[in-house]
Design an enzyme around this catalytic site. Structure first.
Site, PDB file in Angstrom:
ATOM      1  N   HIS A 223      46.029  36.440  58.078  1.00  0.00           N
ATOM      2  CA  HIS A 223      45.423  37.758  58.321  1.00  0.00           C
ATOM      3  C   HIS A 223      46.234  38.779  57.537  1.00  0.00           C
ATOM      4  O   HIS A 223      47.440  38.923  57.753  1.00  0.00           O
ATOM      5  CB  HIS A 223      45.486  38.068  59.828  1.00  0.00           C
ATOM      6  CG  HIS A 223      44.904  39.389  60.211  1.00  0.00           C
ATOM      7  ND1 HIS A 223      43.609  39.518  60.657  1.00  0.00           N
ATOM      8  CD2 HIS A 223      45.444  40.638  60.244  1.00  0.00           C
ATOM      9  CE1 HIS A 223      43.375  40.796  60.954  1.00  0.00           C
ATOM     10  NE2 HIS A 223      44.476  41.488  60.706  1.00  0.00           N
ATOM     11  N   HIS A 320      29.395  45.724  24.537  1.00  0.00           N
ATOM     12  CA  HIS A 320      29.205  44.978  25.792  1.00  0.00           C
ATOM     13  C   HIS A 320      27.721  44.747  26.045  1.00  0.00           C
ATOM     14  O   HIS A 320      27.301  43.636  26.393  1.00  0.00           O
ATOM     15  CB  HIS A 320      29.808  45.758  26.964  1.00  0.00           C
ATOM     16  CG  HIS A 320      31.297  45.747  26.998  1.00  0.00           C
ATOM     17  ND1 HIS A 320      32.010  45.352  28.109  1.00  0.00           N
ATOM     18  CD2 HIS A 320      32.217  46.066  26.072  1.00  0.00           C
ATOM     19  CE1 HIS A 320      33.303  45.439  27.857  1.00  0.00           C
ATOM     20  NE2 HIS A 320      33.458  45.888  26.629  1.00  0.00           N
TER      21      HIS A 320
END
Length: 530
Positions: A223, A320
């Site tokens: 956790h 891109h």
């Protein structure tokens, strides 16, 4: 020695590298399970406001997604908490329902009575927390935990014992507790980075150390909080070092900055073994679940949220965009369709490439000659430096260019100068299309403010812009002048657009601010003619 200060030790022999897992298959790694804590840790987020119906619905969607465990609030929180645990436990989900409780017999008895399938116990072990909670030493913690764990086991439920604030605890103390809990048969022990202090190297060392001191069949639940931005990396390293269970929350909700986000963690694992993750989890439900939870926690999903953020699969740069249109994997390691989201190519900006424009014309079913489209692209890029061009406006320009066709006979008549004439003709066409947009510009009232003086050396401009950001008006910095030899005579022109009353309120705030700063940062304001 504190866990947060431990030095790196040799990795246990059984631990596997994810670099190997990426090529050999994720099954090479220790089996892992997800403990989703949206209905426990997520309830502790500042603005969470779930109803009983919300909790049942969220539990159903988490179950359909395929999470292994769903953690609920301690029933000692109140009558509604008891009913929530009982109602979710009765849903008959595949996910196991857990309750997170203090290591108190009264808490545990209340949790067992709700019909859940497991109890997650915890006790503070760091000096700073134990001093202000139970104030007990290690021997008393073990004695107390032993009685509670045995009670849970007698009722046939899974049980986990966690050392709260593990990374600020004494390592030898934690190991002693974990070994004692392992000896009495807990299903797993919990290692908690309660304040998000751990680094990946520290997590690797601590989890490896715990794994070396308990039975191979005993699980390790990890956790971790995101106070310092390492939760996903720490969760991944924990698995690599021997953890078996990872706590998550939808959108990473939780106390303070929250814990490991379910979506981000799944995305990280997806890149390591796509087939395993897509078979095991219904990733297409993630977007809906996050939107639902965000609505009921009164938060907006960040633009850069893992996978589901508005810009997660948005491409803007010309290089891109061209590459992604030809092969999405060139700039994407995740297939958005696996998560039920779509990619988007941003157009009409200074970085736009003509290939992206061509793709848009094809999407619209238009035919525009490449030569014309290349000229239009340059002009649209220039226009975008002056003002924002929306997709609807871009489409209008493209449709206008498509509708205007010059007869081939005219091109022939131009002879040797045909190329130059065609270019001029295409430029005029594009100019005409842009003028049509200008006729529909924003007609709201506007005002142009000029500020001159100590804009930077006294951070005056920062405050002026903050006032504009906090105002309902739209604004744009039209011009900025910062002389190298005299920063005290900087100037800025800010145009604001909005309702007259809002503009007037902003003007008064500007005057009040400059009046307040007059003694230390003399700055003058004037209204420019438009």
């Amino acid at each position: 020695m504190r866990l947060a200060r431990t030095l790196r030790r040799p990795r246990p022999a059984h631990a596997r590298h994810f670099s190997d897992a990426a090529t050999k298959g994720f099954s090479e790694c220790p089996d892992f399970k997800i403990v989703d804590s949206t209905l426990r840790e997520g309830e502790q987020f500042a603005t969470t406001d779930f109803t009983p119906q919300d909790r049942m619905y969220i539990a159903k969607i988490l179950d359909r997604m395929g999470v292994d465990y769903i953690e609920m609030v301690n029933p000692m929180a109140g009558k509604q908490a008891v009913e929530d645990c009982e109602n979710v436990a009765k849903l008959g989900l595949k996910s196991k329902i857990l309750v997170h409780t203090r290591c108190h017999m009264s808490d545990v008895k209340a949790a067992v009575n709700t019909g859940v399938q497991g109890i997650n116990l915890y006790m503070a072990t760091s000096p700073v927390l134990s001093k202000h909670s139970h104030g007990k030493g290690i021997d008393v913690i073990i004695e107390t935990a032993t009685k509670v764990v045995e009670y849970v086991k007698e009722h046939g439920l899974e049980v986990r014992f966690s050392c709260e604030d593990s990374f600020r605890s004494d390592m030898s103390d934690c190991v002693t507790i974990y070994k004692a809990m392992d000896a009495i048969g807990v299903d797993r022990v919990g290692v908690a980075d309660t304040v998000g202090i751990a680094t990946p190297k520290q997590v690797e060392h601590v989890i490896s150390t715990v794994r070396a001191n308990i039975k191979p069949t005993t699980g390790i639940e990890f956790h971790t909080h995101n106070d310092t931005g390492c939760c996903i990396a720490n969760a991944l390293v924990a698995l690599e070092a021997g953890a078996t269970h990872i706590d998550t929350c939808v959108l990473g909700l939780g106390e303070r900055n929250g814990i490991t986000p379910l979506g981000g963690f799944l995305a990280r694992l997806y890149t390591l073994d796509k087939d395993l993750i897509t078979e095991r989890y219904d990733l297409s439900l993630l977007k809906h679940l996050e939107r639902y939870v965000a609505q009921h926690c009164h938060v907006t999903i960040p633009f850069n949220n893992y996978v589901t953020g508005s810009c997660a699969f948005t491409h803007k740069a010309g290089v891109h965009s061209k590459a992604v249109m030809q092969n999405p994997s060139a700039y994407e390691v995740i297939d958005p369709s696996d998560f039920g989201v779509e990619r988007r190519i941003e157009l009409a900006h200074r970085l736009t490439g003509w290939n992206a424009m061509k793709q848009r014309t094809q999407d619209l079913g238009l035919e525009i000659p490449d030569e014309k489209l290349k000229i239009a692209t340059v002009m649209i890029k220039d226009l975008s430096d002056e003002r924002t061009i929306g997709l609807e406006e871009l489409d209008k320009i493209l449709m206008s260019l498509c509708s205007k066709r010059q007869p081939k006979a005219a091109f022939v008549a131009w002879g040797e100068d045909a190329h130059e004439h065609k270019a001029d003709f295409y430029r005029r066409e594009t100019e005409d299309a842009i003028k049509m947009l200008d006729a529909n510009e924003d007609t709201r009232p506007s005002e142009v403010f000029r500020f001159t003086g100590h804009l930077f050396d006294k951070a005056v401009l920062n405050r002026l812009l903050d006032l504009a950001v906090d105002s309902p008006v739209d604004f744009k910095v039209v011009k900025l002048d910062v002389p190298n030899d005299n920063e005290q005579q900087s100037s800025a022109i800010i145009k604001v657009i909005g309702e007259l009353n809002d503009i007037e309120v902003l003007r008064q705030k500007y005057e009040n601010l400059l009046s307040t700063l007059d003694g230390v940062a003399r700055t003058q304001m004037s209204i420019e003619e438009q």
